[in-house]
Design a protein around this motif. Structure first.
Motif, PDB file in Angstrom:
ATOM      1  N   ARG A  92     -15.006   8.124   8.171  1.00  0.00           N
ATOM      2  CA  ARG A  92     -14.657   8.750   6.896  1.00  0.00           C
ATOM      3  C   ARG A  92     -15.465   8.112   5.775  1.00  0.00           C
ATOM      4  O   ARG A  92     -15.659   6.907   5.741  1.00  0.00           O
ATOM      5  CB  ARG A  92     -13.174   8.561   6.590  1.00  0.00           C
ATOM      6  CG  ARG A  92     -12.273   9.215   7.589  1.00  0.00           C
ATOM      7  CD  ARG A  92     -10.833   8.961   7.272  1.00  0.00           C
ATOM      8  NE  ARG A  92      -9.982   9.599   8.263  1.00  0.00           N
ATOM      9  CZ  ARG A  92      -8.673   9.640   8.185  1.00  0.00           C
ATOM     10  NH1 ARG A  92      -8.052   9.111   7.159  1.00  0.00           N
ATOM     11  NH2 ARG A  92      -7.971  10.232   9.126  1.00  0.00           N
ATOM     12  N   LEU A  93     -15.896   8.949   4.860  1.00  0.00           N
ATOM     13  CA  LEU A  93     -16.592   8.484   3.673  1.00  0.00           C
ATOM     14  C   LEU A  93     -15.762   8.934   2.476  1.00  0.00           C
ATOM     15  O   LEU A  93     -15.505  10.123   2.307  1.00  0.00           O
ATOM     16  CB  LEU A  93     -18.004   9.067   3.589  1.00  0.00           C
ATOM     17  CG  LEU A  93     -18.846   8.617   2.395  1.00  0.00           C
ATOM     18  CD1 LEU A  93     -19.091   7.111   2.451  1.00  0.00           C
ATOM     19  CD2 LEU A  93     -20.162   9.369   2.365  1.00  0.00           C
ATOM     20  N   GLY A  94     -15.327   7.957   1.690  1.00  0.00           N
ATOM     21  CA  GLY A  94     -14.452   8.285   0.573  1.00  0.00           C
ATOM     22  C   GLY A  94     -14.896   7.638  -0.721  1.00  0.00           C
ATOM     23  O   GLY A  94     -15.755   6.745  -0.740  1.00  0.00           O
ATOM     24  N   TYR A  95     -14.278   8.107  -1.789  1.00  0.00           N
ATOM     25  CA  TYR A  95     -14.588   7.619  -3.125  1.00  0.00           C
ATOM     26  C   TYR A  95     -13.283   7.209  -3.790  1.00  0.00           C
ATOM     27  O   TYR A  95     -12.373   8.026  -3.941  1.00  0.00           O
ATOM     28  CB  TYR A  95     -15.290   8.709  -3.944  1.00  0.00           C
ATOM     29  CG  TYR A  95     -15.767   8.248  -5.287  1.00  0.00           C
ATOM     30  CD1 TYR A  95     -16.959   7.548  -5.395  1.00  0.00           C
ATOM     31  CD2 TYR A  95     -15.029   8.490  -6.433  1.00  0.00           C
ATOM     32  CE1 TYR A  95     -17.413   7.115  -6.625  1.00  0.00           C
ATOM     33  CE2 TYR A  95     -15.471   8.057  -7.676  1.00  0.00           C
ATOM     34  CZ  TYR A  95     -16.658   7.364  -7.760  1.00  0.00           C
ATOM     35  OH  TYR A  95     -17.104   6.921  -8.976  1.00  0.00           O
ATOM     36  N   LYS A  96     -13.167   5.939  -4.161  1.00  0.00           N
ATOM     37  CA  LYS A  96     -11.953   5.441  -4.794  1.00  0.00           C
ATOM     38  C   LYS A  96     -11.934   5.859  -6.267  1.00  0.00           C
ATOM     39  O   LYS A  96     -12.539   5.221  -7.110  1.00  0.00           O
ATOM     40  CB  LYS A  96     -11.850   3.927  -4.664  1.00  0.00           C
ATOM     41  CG  LYS A  96     -11.531   3.476  -3.271  1.00  0.00           C
ATOM     42  CD  LYS A  96     -11.214   2.004  -3.217  1.00  0.00           C
ATOM     43  CE  LYS A  96     -10.836   1.624  -1.806  1.00  0.00           C
ATOM     44  NZ  LYS A  96     -10.441   0.242  -1.693  1.00  0.00           N
ATOM     45  N   VAL A  97     -11.235   6.958  -6.524  1.00  0.00           N
ATOM     46  CA  VAL A  97     -11.091   7.456  -7.889  1.00  0.00           C
ATOM     47  C   VAL A  97     -10.279   6.446  -8.692  1.00  0.00           C
ATOM     48  O   VAL A  97     -10.569   6.155  -9.838  1.00  0.00           O
ATOM     49  CB  VAL A  97     -10.395   8.833  -7.877  1.00  0.00           C
ATOM     50  CG1 VAL A  97     -10.139   9.329  -9.287  1.00  0.00           C
ATOM     51  CG2 VAL A  97     -11.211   9.829  -7.086  1.00  0.00           C
ATOM     52  N   HIS A  98      -9.275   5.923  -8.057  1.00  0.00           N
ATOM     53  CA  HIS A  98      -8.362   4.938  -8.620  1.00  0.00           C
ATOM     54  C   HIS A  98      -7.972   4.060  -7.434  1.00  0.00           C
ATOM     55  O   HIS A  98      -8.134   4.471  -6.291  1.00  0.00           O
ATOM     56  CB  HIS A  98      -7.146   5.673  -9.214  1.00  0.00           C
ATOM     57  CG  HIS A  98      -6.189   4.793  -9.942  1.00  0.00           C
ATOM     58  ND1 HIS A  98      -5.110   4.237  -9.308  1.00  0.00           N
ATOM     59  CD2 HIS A  98      -6.142   4.385 -11.225  1.00  0.00           C
ATOM     60  CE1 HIS A  98      -4.426   3.518 -10.182  1.00  0.00           C
ATOM     61  NE2 HIS A  98      -5.047   3.591 -11.355  1.00  0.00           N
ATOM     62  N   HIS A  99      -7.458   2.855  -7.654  1.00  0.00           N
ATOM     63  CA  HIS A  99      -7.145   2.006  -6.504  1.00  0.00           C
ATOM     64  C   HIS A  99      -6.025   2.571  -5.630  1.00  0.00           C
ATOM     65  O   HIS A  99      -5.791   2.090  -4.530  1.00  0.00           O
ATOM     66  CB  HIS A  99      -6.845   0.568  -6.939  1.00  0.00           C
ATOM     67  CG  HIS A  99      -5.578   0.413  -7.715  1.00  0.00           C
ATOM     68  ND1 HIS A  99      -5.513   0.676  -9.055  1.00  0.00           N
ATOM     69  CD2 HIS A  99      -4.344   0.024  -7.331  1.00  0.00           C
ATOM     70  CE1 HIS A  99      -4.283   0.454  -9.477  1.00  0.00           C
ATOM     71  NE2 HIS A  99      -3.546   0.062  -8.450  1.00  0.00           N
ATOM     72  N   LYS A 100      -5.351   3.626  -6.082  1.00  0.00           N
ATOM     73  CA  LYS A 100      -4.295   4.252  -5.293  1.00  0.00           C
ATOM     74  C   LYS A 100      -4.633   5.682  -4.862  1.00  0.00           C
ATOM     75  O   LYS A 100      -3.825   6.337  -4.226  1.00  0.00           O
ATOM     76  CB  LYS A 100      -2.985   4.266  -6.076  1.00  0.00           C
ATOM     77  CG  LYS A 100      -2.431   2.887  -6.309  1.00  0.00           C
ATOM     78  CD  LYS A 100      -1.105   2.958  -7.004  1.00  0.00           C
ATOM     79  CE  LYS A 100      -0.544   1.551  -7.186  1.00  0.00           C
ATOM     80  NZ  LYS A 100       0.783   1.590  -7.806  1.00  0.00           N
ATOM     81  N   VAL A 101      -5.813   6.180  -5.199  1.00  0.00           N
ATOM     82  CA  VAL A 101      -6.218   7.545  -4.840  1.00  0.00           C
ATOM     83  C   VAL A 101      -7.596   7.489  -4.182  1.00  0.00           C
ATOM     84  O   VAL A 101      -8.550   6.980  -4.764  1.00  0.00           O
ATOM     85  CB  VAL A 101      -6.256   8.472  -6.077  1.00  0.00           C
ATOM     86  CG1 VAL A 101      -6.683   9.872  -5.677  1.00  0.00           C
ATOM     87  CG2 VAL A 101      -4.906   8.487  -6.772  1.00  0.00           C
ATOM     88  N   PHE A 102      -7.686   8.035  -2.963  1.00  0.00           N
ATOM     89  CA  PHE A 102      -8.892   7.921  -2.161  1.00  0.00           C
ATOM     90  C   PHE A 102      -9.184   9.242  -1.447  1.00  0.00           C
ATOM     91  O   PHE A 102      -8.748   9.463  -0.326  1.00  0.00           O
ATOM     92  CB  PHE A 102      -8.682   6.784  -1.143  1.00  0.00           C
ATOM     93  CG  PHE A 102      -9.864   6.506  -0.264  1.00  0.00           C
ATOM     94  CD1 PHE A 102     -10.980   5.867  -0.749  1.00  0.00           C
ATOM     95  CD2 PHE A 102      -9.833   6.862   1.077  1.00  0.00           C
ATOM     96  CE1 PHE A 102     -12.058   5.588   0.075  1.00  0.00           C
ATOM     97  CE2 PHE A 102     -10.901   6.587   1.911  1.00  0.00           C
ATOM     98  CZ  PHE A 102     -12.011   5.949   1.405  1.00  0.00           C
ATOM     99  N   PRO A 103      -9.894  10.196  -2.088  1.00  0.00           N
ATOM    100  CA  PRO A 103     -10.302  11.411  -1.375  1.00  0.00           C
ATOM    101  C   PRO A 103     -11.444  11.070  -0.404  1.00  0.00           C
ATOM    102  O   PRO A 103     -12.262  10.193  -0.692  1.00  0.00           O
ATOM    103  CB  PRO A 103     -10.776  12.342  -2.482  1.00  0.00           C
ATOM    104  CG  PRO A 103     -11.117  11.453  -3.617  1.00  0.00           C
ATOM    105  CD  PRO A 103     -10.297  10.219  -3.487  1.00  0.00           C
TER     106      PRO A 103
END
Length: 140
Positions: A92-103
């Motif tokens: 999986r490749l994701g982007y941490k928008v916020h430390h609690k949200v990871f699309p």
């Protein structure tokens, strides 16, 4: 350390009466979640999952993950042979928008082995599958 009865697996028709597991961090920051399920007939099944977050930048994260299901003996009524009967590998490749949200966007490969794989092939299904996964991991 985790232990108790696993009612979720019991609802699916399994004869699980006890579960014991371990969750923690291995060297090199590998997260491990391993469980052993002991059935009424003394059957023991093991499920293990390991993953590691690899930072590509401050927010871009690559997460390789592997899952394995195995049985310590043959369980004829479930079509399981001793050994590994199911495995999955994900990236999986994701982007941490916020430390609690990871699309994230990823690729998953899943395969059944042994009798379960043969039964799937007999009904015209593949014993292995590759899929694209899209999701959001969030916690509050």
């Amino acid at each position: 350390l985790q232990f108790g009865a696993n009612l979720e697996r019991h609802d699916e028709g399994d004869d699980v009466s006890a579960a014991i597991g371990l969750e923690g961090m291995l060297p090199y920051w590998i997260e491990l979640d391993a469980m052993a399920f002991v059935g009424d007939g003394g059957h023991v099944q093991i499920r293990a999952e390991a993953e590691r977050e690899v930072l590509r930048s401050q927010r871009l994260v690559l997460v390789p993950r592997i899952k394995i299901n195995a049985s310590l003996q043959d369980i004829a009524d479930r079509g399981l042979e001793r050994g590994i009967h199911e495995t999955a590998v994900e990236l999986r490749l994701g982007y941490k928008v916020h430390h609690k949200v990871f699309p994230y966007l990823g690729l998953s490969w899943h395969r059944h082995f042994g009798e379960v794989g043969r039964l799937l092939e007999d009904v015209g299904e593949d014993d292995a599958a590759t899929s694209v996964i899209v999701g959001i991991r969030a916690w509050f």
